[in-house]
Design an enzyme around this catalytic site. Structure first.
Site, PDB file in Angstrom:
ATOM      1  N   LYS A 275      25.780  45.526  23.241  1.00 57.58           N
ATOM      2  CA  LYS A 275      26.288  46.735  22.588  1.00 57.58           C
ATOM      3  C   LYS A 275      27.789  46.852  22.843  1.00 57.58           C
ATOM      4  CE  LYS A 275      22.238  49.758  23.336  1.00 57.58           C
ATOM      5  NZ  LYS A 275      21.860  50.030  21.936  1.00 57.58           N
ATOM      6  N   ASP A 287      18.450  55.662  28.670  1.00 62.39           N
ATOM      7  CA  ASP A 287      17.431  54.993  27.858  1.00 62.39           C
ATOM      8  C   ASP A 287      16.039  55.033  28.511  1.00 62.39           C
ATOM      9  OD1 ASP A 287      16.947  53.849  25.402  1.00 62.39           O
ATOM     10  OD2 ASP A 287      17.367  51.789  26.047  1.00 62.39           O
ATOM     11  N   GLU A 348      14.767  46.201  22.470  1.00 61.93           N
ATOM     12  CA  GLU A 348      13.980  45.875  23.665  1.00 61.93           C
ATOM     13  C   GLU A 348      12.918  46.926  23.958  1.00 61.93           C
ATOM     14  OE1 GLU A 348      16.688  47.585  23.758  1.00 61.93           O
ATOM     15  OE2 GLU A 348      16.086  49.209  25.102  1.00 61.93           O
ATOM     16  N   ARG A 350      10.783  48.465  22.026  1.00 54.83           N
ATOM     17  CA  ARG A 350       9.482  48.172  21.405  1.00 54.83           C
ATOM     18  C   ARG A 350       8.786  47.024  22.127  1.00 54.83           C
ATOM     19  NH1 ARG A 350      12.381  47.171  15.756  1.00 54.83           N
ATOM     20  NH2 ARG A 350      13.765  48.676  16.748  1.00 54.83           N
TER      21      ARG A 350
HETATM   22  N1  BES Z   1      18.196  52.382  23.237  1.00 50.14           N
HETATM   23  C1  BES Z   1      18.529  52.000  21.919  1.00 50.14           C
HETATM   24  C2  BES Z   1      18.426  53.157  20.916  1.00 50.14           C
HETATM   25  C3  BES Z   1      19.331  54.335  21.108  1.00 50.14           C
HETATM   26  C4  BES Z   1      20.476  54.460  20.361  1.00 50.14           C
HETATM   27  C5  BES Z   1      19.010  55.355  21.976  1.00 50.14           C
HETATM   28  C6  BES Z   1      21.289  55.562  20.500  1.00 50.14           C
HETATM   29  C7  BES Z   1      19.824  56.462  22.124  1.00 50.14           C
HETATM   30  C8  BES Z   1      20.966  56.568  21.382  1.00 50.14           C
HETATM   31  C9  BES Z   1      17.596  50.898  21.431  1.00 50.14           C
HETATM   32  O1  BES Z   1      17.125  50.045  22.412  1.00 50.14           O
HETATM   33  C10 BES Z   1      18.359  50.083  20.452  1.00 50.14           C
HETATM   34  O2  BES Z   1      19.340  49.514  20.840  1.00 50.14           O
HETATM   35  N2  BES Z   1      17.890  50.055  19.215  1.00 50.14           N
HETATM   36  C11 BES Z   1      18.539  49.306  18.192  1.00 50.14           C
HETATM   37  C12 BES Z   1      17.467  48.605  17.390  1.00 50.14           C
HETATM   38  C13 BES Z   1      18.014  47.633  16.385  1.00 50.14           C
HETATM   39  C14 BES Z   1      18.636  46.443  17.085  1.00 50.14           C
HETATM   40  C15 BES Z   1      16.877  47.177  15.496  1.00 50.14           C
HETATM   41  C16 BES Z   1      19.303  50.281  17.296  1.00 50.14           C
HETATM   42  O3  BES Z   1      18.791  51.351  17.008  1.00 50.14           O
HETATM   43  O4  BES Z   1      20.424  49.956  16.936  1.00 50.14           O
HETATM   44 ZN    ZN Z   2      17.015  50.852  24.360  1.00 47.06          ZN
HETATM   45 ZN    ZN Z   3      18.475  48.415  22.797  1.00 48.55          ZN
END
Ligand code: BES
Ligand code: ZN
Ligand code: ZN
Length: 496
Positions: A275, A287, A348, A350
């Protein structure tokens, strides 16, 4: 194993503090006081001078909802929220917010104890007001040098209202403590809150509230072949944990348990699909908000001794890009033997939830609810105003869940969950892939989870609300404890 966690818990006490909430049987002219009324005529003349009463009446005429009067040695607050709100739960929420507003003034004047007196006759409103005060009084001062000085003055809230029972006040105390615990956990940085420490915190909560806690360590998780959890953990130098919490009342109303599942990613760097920092990785200590919600809801359920059988599962790890990290393109065999092609290591949540959902099958649950900060897409869709949800349960259950969401104002935004969305997560070489492409991100994440369920199941994506970037009345800023009050309310009603 258990000895290790016992040692840990004695060492790792969170900086805990709450506010005391009690039903009062009387109040005097010496106390800081709030009068809730829908008619200034009801105000007790003995507490006001004539000029003060005239002032209150004039303010109400001017549409003021909260009026403060500084008397010689105390603050008096008069609240009149007329019924212009559309629905009953909107009125209740207005009282919570007013409670938070009033609290600010009482802390400014260094009040220690405040009595809330209701002349409204409708049940629930003084409790809501006290709840707004209690939740608004939360502070996270563990890492402050001058914590004692910074601490709010208000320590006790008394409720004087004939329609409020001792049990009502006790339940508010329990849910407030549960929310405080959840906020503490979410606010803790990963430098403290590793997966093992998180599990240790659940052990501590279990001891305090009386539910049982079993923690699987890396060895056990490996033996069980929880491939999703192990894959995400590969890039970490901290071991994963899998925590099982159970509350089984001797007179449980439900024959089959309700199972709660919470995402316990103590830090999400994205892994090799790293990220960026700004507005993304910088808040990813939160998270594990889903795990805080389910663990602290367990605390509330057990403290309140609800006549239910409830189990909570928390798969936990951090997600990092170390030398052995799982990589885009990898194929992972999950706990239930499903194969998953990983196309983004940042999806991750899921991966670890899937193993917990598969594990839940052995309980033949009546209902499984999972809580997870799962997708940015959910956060983008509804912002910080509710939980995105979807799943497979009967209409009566959805209605009951929505009712609880409205009642505690942790509202549900139901998403479509059509079969066609499953097409988007089919892999060329494995059963599933862990990302669904650019559209419907929250739903494809839900579809991925659904693959691992064979029971009534509902999914709550709390990505937008687990951690608040701006103060939101009594929810405050930072860790919100979102989900705790919702789960507790739903289970309370289920137990009746
Ligand atoms: N923990 C994140 C989701 C998240 C984003 C939580 C913002 C709180 C605030 C999750 O693990 C994630 O990174 N999801 C990705 C999924 C994608 C790669 C399909 C996302 O939402 O970008
Ligand atoms: Zn996450
Ligand atoms: Zn993530």
């Amino acid at each position: 194993m258990s000895e290790y966690f016992q040692k840990q818990t004695s060492k790792i006490q969170l900086y805990r503090m709450s506010v005391y909430i009690k039903k009062a049987t009387s109040y005097s002219r010496l106390e800081h006081i709030v009068f809730l009324t829908d008619n200034a005529k009801n105000l007790p003349a003995s507490h006001f001078g004539k000029k003060e009463i005239d002032y209150v009446k004039a303010e109400f005429k001017n549409k003021s909802k909260i009026v403060f009067i500084n008397q010689y040695n105390r603050t008096v607050c008069v609240v009149n929220i007329s019924g212009d709100k559309k629905e009953a739960h909107d009125v209740v929420e207005a009282y919570r917010k007013a409670g938070n507003d009033a609290l600010g003034r009482f802390n400014k004047t260094k009040a220690k104890q405040v009595v809330v007196v209701s002349f409204i006759g409708k049940p629930g409103l003084s409790i809501a007001f006290a709840e707004g005060m209690a939740l608004g009084n939360y502070q996270f001062l563990k890492y402050r040098k001058d914590a004692a000085k910074e601490r709010n003055s208000v320590r006790t809230i008394l409720i004087q209202d004939e329609s409020v029972s001792r049990r009502d006040a006790e339940l508010l105390q329990i849910s407030t403590n549960a929310v405080y615990n959840a906020r503490n956990l979410v606010n803790e940085p990963q430098s403290y809150l590793t997966s093992e420490v998180l599990a240790g915190e659940f052990v501590r909560l279990g001891k305090e509230a009386g539910f049982s806690v079993t923690v699987f360590d890396k060895e056990k998780i490996t033996e069980l072949r929880m491939g999703g959890l192990l894959a995400v953990n590969k890039g970490s130098i901290q071991p994963p944990t899998f925590t099982i919490m159970e509350w089984k009342s001797a007179n449980a109303k439900n024959k089959k348990p309700v199972v709660l599942v919470g995402k316990g990613v103590v830090y999400d760097t994205g892994g090799l699909s790293l990220k960026p920092t700004l507005n993304s990785m910088d808040y990813m200590k939160s998270d594990m908000a889903g795990s805080a919600a389910v663990g602290c809801a367990m605390y509330a359920v057990a403290k309140a001794k609800l006549p239910l059988h409830v189990i909570a599962l928390v798969p936990s790890t951090d997600n990092r890009p170390d030398g052995d990290a799982y990589a885009p393109g990898d194929v992972i065999t999950m706990y239930d033997k499903t194969t998953v092609e990983v196309l983004n290591t940042d999806a991750e949540g899921r991966m670890i939830l899937a193993d917990a959902l598969s594990w839940a099958k052995q309980y033949q649950p009546q209902l499984v609810m999972d809580f997870a900060t799962l997708t940015g897409a959910a956060s983008a869709a509804v912002g910080p105003y509710g939980m995105v949800c979807m799943g497979k349960v009967d209409k009566g259950t959805v209605d009951a869940l929505k009712q609880s969401g409205d009642a505690v104002y942790e509202r549900l935004a139901e998403f479509p969950f059509w079969d066609e969305y499953s097409e988007l997560i089919k892999s060329d070489i494995a059963e599933l892939k862990n990302v669904g492409g650019s559209s419907a991100g929250a739903i494809t994440a839900g579809k991925f989870l659904q693959h691992f369920t064979d029971y009534p199941w509902y999914h709550f994506d709390i990505a937008g609300v687990g951690f608040l970037h701006k103060p939101d009345s009594y929810r405050g800023k930072n860790g919100s404890g979102y989900g705790v009050r919702f789960i507790f309310d739903y289970l309370k009603k289920l137990s009746q």
